[in-house]
Design a protein around this motif. Structure first.
Motif, PDB file in Angstrom:
ATOM      1  N   UNK A   4      -3.887  66.487  68.339  1.00 47.81           N
ATOM      2  CA  UNK A   4      -4.252  65.724  67.139  1.00 47.81           C
ATOM      3  C   UNK A   4      -3.038  64.968  66.597  1.00 47.81           C
ATOM      4  N   UNK A   5      -1.872  65.621  66.548  1.00 51.48           N
ATOM      5  CA  UNK A   5      -0.651  64.945  66.086  1.00 51.48           C
ATOM      6  C   UNK A   5      -0.327  63.753  66.978  1.00 51.48           C
ATOM      7  N   UNK A   6      -0.458  63.935  68.292  1.00 51.07           N
ATOM      8  CA  UNK A   6      -0.159  62.847  69.224  1.00 51.07           C
ATOM      9  C   UNK A   6      -1.113  61.680  69.014  1.00 51.07           C
ATOM     10  N   UNK A   7      -2.374  61.986  68.702  1.00 46.34           N
ATOM     11  CA  UNK A   7      -3.363  60.939  68.512  1.00 46.34           C
ATOM     12  C   UNK A   7      -3.127  60.129  67.241  1.00 46.34           C
ATOM     13  N   UNK A   8      -2.412  60.664  66.275  1.00 41.28           N
ATOM     14  CA  UNK A   8      -2.197  59.965  65.009  1.00 41.28           C
ATOM     15  C   UNK A   8      -1.060  58.953  65.091  1.00 41.28           C
ATOM     16  N   UNK A  75      -0.815  61.199  79.646  1.00 42.27           N
ATOM     17  CA  UNK A  75      -0.663  62.594  79.222  1.00 42.27           C
ATOM     18  C   UNK A  75      -0.009  62.626  77.855  1.00 42.27           C
ATOM     19  N   UNK A  76      -0.006  63.794  77.230  1.00 41.31           N
ATOM     20  CA  UNK A  76       0.841  64.035  76.073  1.00 41.31           C
ATOM     21  C   UNK A  76       2.168  64.511  76.645  1.00 41.31           C
ATOM     22  N   UNK A  82       4.323  62.786  72.443  1.00 36.55           N
ATOM     23  CA  UNK A  82       3.691  61.469  72.315  1.00 36.55           C
ATOM     24  C   UNK A  82       2.669  61.261  73.424  1.00 36.55           C
ATOM     25  N   UNK A  83       1.578  60.587  73.077  1.00 37.90           N
ATOM     26  CA  UNK A  83       0.583  60.201  74.060  1.00 37.90           C
ATOM     27  C   UNK A  83       1.179  59.088  74.912  1.00 37.90           C
ATOM     28  N   UNK A  84       1.265  59.307  76.222  1.00 35.63           N
ATOM     29  CA  UNK A  84       1.918  58.384  77.148  1.00 35.63           C
ATOM     30  C   UNK A  84       0.925  57.855  78.165  1.00 35.63           C
ATOM     31  N   UNK A  85       1.087  56.589  78.534  1.00 39.78           N
ATOM     32  CA  UNK A  85       0.397  56.039  79.695  1.00 39.78           C
ATOM     33  C   UNK A  85       1.452  55.437  80.607  1.00 39.78           C
ATOM     34  N   UNK A  86       1.202  55.471  81.891  1.00 35.73           N
ATOM     35  CA  UNK A  86       2.145  54.975  82.885  1.00 35.73           C
ATOM     36  C   UNK A  86       1.447  53.915  83.731  1.00 35.73           C
ATOM     37  N   UNK A  87       2.119  52.774  83.921  1.00 37.04           N
ATOM     38  CA  UNK A  87       1.566  51.674  84.695  1.00 37.04           C
ATOM     39  C   UNK A  87       2.549  51.259  85.784  1.00 37.04           C
TER      40      UNK A  87
END
Length: 137
Positions: A4-8, A75-76, A82-87
């Motif tokens: 929830x914290x990561x999503x905020x 992932x978190x 932190x919510x991370x995305x990798x490209x």
């Protein structure tokens, strides 16, 4: 840190830039815990696609113009929460350098066998699998 914290907080988009058998890593001026070297990355803006944010952050931080090739997953982050995305990204033009001197202290092109020296705690498994293929073939 909970999900929830990561999503905020805004998500972070990272670019995994491979060129000529090496991957681009950057070192931030201000560390995040044990994180020292990492991929070019930054917050995803409102309404911005994660892949677009990864491309933008790479240009802002390193001066490279890159194109998104494909998403590698998300992932978190276990160290930052932190919510991370990798490209996965490919270089279109430019020469990597520290373009954002307020954020970055250094950048380096890293060979596959050097990755553990830069990231001793290991990479996100889908990113490692991508680099195993992209850098060793």
């Amino acid at each position: 840190m909970t999900q929830r914290d990561a999503d905020e907080r805004p998500a972070i988009a990272a670019a995994v830039v491979v060129d000529e058998g090496r991957v681009l890593m950057v070192r931030r001026r201000v560390g995040e815990g044990r994180l020292s070297w990492q991929f070019p990355a930054g917050e995803v803006g409102p309404g911005e696609a994660r892949e677009d944010a990864a491309v933008r952050e790479t240009r802002e931080e390193t001066g490279l113009t890159v194109a998104a090739v494909r998403p590698l997953g998300g992932r978190v982050h276990p160290m930052t929460g932190r919510l991370m995305s990798y490209t996965a990204c490919e270089v279109l033009s430019g020469t990597a350098h520290v373009a954002d001197t307020e954020e970055l202290a250094a950048c380096a092109w890293v060979a596959h066998d050097e990755i553990p020296h830069y990231v001793p705690y290991g990479l996100f498994e889908p990113v490692q699998e991508y680099l195993d293929t992209a850098l060793l073939s």
